[in-house]
Motif scaffolding. Sequence first.
Motif, short mmCIF file in Angstrom:
data_model
loop_
_atom_site.label_atom_id
_atom_site.label_comp_id
_atom_site.label_asym_id
_atom_site.label_seq_id
_atom_site.Cartn_x
_atom_site.Cartn_y
_atom_site.Cartn_z
N VAL A 37 0.85 -1.20 0.00
CA VAL A 37 0.00 0.00 0.00
C VAL A 37 0.89 1.25 0.00
CG1 VAL A 37 -1.78 1.29 1.27
CG2 VAL A 37 -1.92 -1.20 1.11
N PHE A 74 -2.92 -3.76 -8.50
CA PHE A 74 -1.46 -3.67 -8.41
C PHE A 74 -0.88 -4.97 -7.87
CE2 PHE A 74 -3.02 0.71 -8.05
CZ PHE A 74 -2.32 1.30 -9.09
N ILE B 125 -3.78 2.62 7.59
CA ILE B 125 -5.13 3.02 7.21
C ILE B 125 -5.10 4.44 6.61
CG2 ILE B 125 -7.42 3.64 8.16
CD1 ILE B 125 -7.04 1.12 9.96
N GLY B 128 -3.53 4.10 3.28
CA GLY B 128 -4.48 3.46 2.37
C GLY B 128 -5.52 4.45 1.87
N SER B 131 -4.00 6.83 -0.56
CA SER B 131 -3.77 6.17 -1.86
C SER B 131 -5.04 6.18 -2.70
CB SER B 131 -3.30 4.73 -1.67
OG SER B 131 -2.18 4.69 -0.84
N GLN B 137 -9.87 6.52 -6.64
CA GLN B 137 -10.49 5.20 -6.73
C GLN B 137 -11.35 4.93 -5.50
OE1 GLN B 137 -9.61 2.52 -9.43
NE2 GLN B 137 -9.67 4.63 -10.14
N SER B 138 -12.39 4.14 -5.69
CA SER B 138 -13.17 3.73 -4.52
C SER B 138 -12.67 2.37 -4.01
CB SER B 138 -14.65 3.66 -4.86
OG SER B 138 -14.86 2.78 -5.93
N GLU B 139 -11.91 1.68 -4.86
CA GLU B 139 -11.33 0.39 -4.48
C GLU B 139 -9.99 0.22 -5.18
OE1 GLU B 139 -13.60 -3.08 -5.44
OE2 GLU B 139 -15.07 -2.72 -3.88
N ARG B 141 -7.26 -3.05 -5.83
CA ARG B 141 -7.03 -4.48 -5.65
C ARG B 141 -5.52 -4.75 -5.62
NH1 ARG B 141 -8.92 -9.04 -3.73
NH2 ARG B 141 -8.33 -10.87 -4.89
N PHE B 142 -5.10 -5.53 -4.64
CA PHE B 142 -3.70 -5.92 -4.56
C PHE B 142 -3.61 -7.43 -4.82
CE2 PHE B 142 -4.11 -2.05 -2.15
CZ PHE B 142 -2.99 -1.33 -2.54
N SER B 151 -4.00 -12.06 -1.75
CA SER B 151 -4.51 -10.87 -2.44
C SER B 151 -5.54 -10.21 -1.53
CB SER B 151 -5.16 -11.27 -3.75
OG SER B 151 -4.23 -11.95 -4.56
N PHE B 152 -5.72 -8.92 -1.69
CA PHE B 152 -6.75 -8.25 -0.91
C PHE B 152 -7.21 -6.97 -1.61
CE2 PHE B 152 -4.50 -4.60 0.97
CZ PHE B 152 -3.17 -4.98 0.83
N THR B 153 -8.36 -6.50 -1.18
CA THR B 153 -8.93 -5.28 -1.76
C THR B 153 -9.04 -4.21 -0.68
OG1 THR B 153 -10.19 -6.59 -3.33
CG2 THR B 153 -10.92 -4.32 -3.01
N LEU B 154 -8.61 -3.03 -1.04
CA LEU B 154 -8.74 -1.89 -0.14
C LEU B 154 -9.91 -1.08 -0.65
CD1 LEU B 154 -6.90 -0.71 2.14
CD2 LEU B 154 -5.86 0.71 0.38
N GLU B 158 -14.68 0.43 3.51
CA GLU B 158 -14.06 -0.19 4.70
C GLU B 158 -13.10 0.77 5.40
OE1 GLU B 158 -13.10 -4.76 4.67
OE2 GLU B 158 -12.80 -3.89 2.69
N ILE B 159 -12.32 1.47 4.58
CA ILE B 159 -11.32 2.39 5.14
C ILE B 159 -12.00 3.54 5.88
CG2 ILE B 159 -9.70 4.21 4.38
CD1 ILE B 159 -8.25 1.65 4.48
#
Lengths: 249, 187
Positions: A37, A74, B125, B128, B131, B137-139, B141-142, B151-154, B158-159
């Motif tokens: 991040v 990413f 946080i 995040g 970023s 962006q509203s999301e 993806r990593f 893998s995860f989505t920010l 949630e943030i």
Amino acid sequence: MSTVNTGELNALLGSIKTSLGNVSFPFFRNRSACGTVYEVYTLGLLLEEAVNAGADPPEFFYGRRQRAIQPYKFRRGASRLSTADEYTYAELTFNNVRKPKLPLEVHVGIYICGPSCERVQSDVCVLLKEEADYFRSYSSRVRRNQPIYYYPDARRVILTTECKYYERDLSSEVIHEVIGRDRELPAANHLVVVNTPSVSAGNRMIGCFGPGAWSSEAFPTNTIGEKALRDRFKNIFHSYINDFKHFAR
Amino acid sequence: MISDEECNYIFDELAHILHTQQRDDLVKVVQEQIERLDAVPADKWNEVEEHFRPQALLSSPKQEKFGMFQSPLPTFGYQLAEFTEKEPSSVEEIDRGVLSQYIYPAHERLMLLIRAIEAAYPMPIIIGSASLKLLDQSEIRFESVSRMEESFTLSQREIQMQEQNAYQLHQILEQLRQYIQRGEKIA
């Protein structure tokens, strides 16, 4: 404990205890997730400063120039450039500068290489678009009397950034590894971005690559650290725009 | 600044809180930096040299004699060398615990722990959220490129739920820092 207002201190410690329980994004328990991040945060600052320096607003793609749609994706870790990958990258063009320059691409977590041709990870990498295009089209580049390049040539890299998000100052071991890696890459600019002060590591990096290669305490609540990083990016793009190379044909 | 005793008290309290959160790793990270002495800048090492070397030499009775003679005889010098053989003549010979204590006094250790808490809890946080805003962006993806990492989505949703808490914690930690620095009452 004579001078301590224990009631007030305990209230403060109580607030910390409560707050820790309220701040929990499960993936951020993993250090490498925080690191990834941090790379994307660095990318965001870099793109803003590219525009401030004179670049056109960035466009986002994946694979072979397919326009990126939500959500941007990413890498966690690094991989080589390929047509098939679905990772988002930014394209920077320079149509409104005095002498239009070659477009650039900005990637998160790709492999590039130096004269050894061995792969080296670059966390946030700014390279000539034509170099990225080549390695999306071909798996390698063969030149007479030269080893085979499987990854973009660092000589066509404008900036390679190493992002380090740690809970402590960088150790000598970690920074030596970074310095060794950067020494292998004949990129135009090297930069280490770190969230902690890491004074000793900074001195080592600056000693090897100059003051422009180090940016510490860069995070959103530290305006000084974040501004220093932004200024560094802006200077790099100013230099790119004003250099006597890389003119668009 | 508050006393070493008070710093140690707060350090222990924070360590205990982290233990209840199953985050002993943060205390270990701080201990690692303190014990390994692998992030100490040159000017600090120089300060250490200056602090410990004269003490070590002055503690030797022969050194006093050495000082009385402007030009000591070589034999005397030899005796001195023999006599001071067990005395520390460089920082490398000083007990690492003593060095750690000097380089990272109680106040410094506490600051390192607070920084570690900040880096582990609120800051990811806040970063995040920044970023998502920077990339509009509203999301995000990593995606893991290997199977070793998940893998995860920010997501903004949630943030956002935690962002306010993150800033609050950041402020509380800042207040604690000010309190330690000034030794004053918290406003």
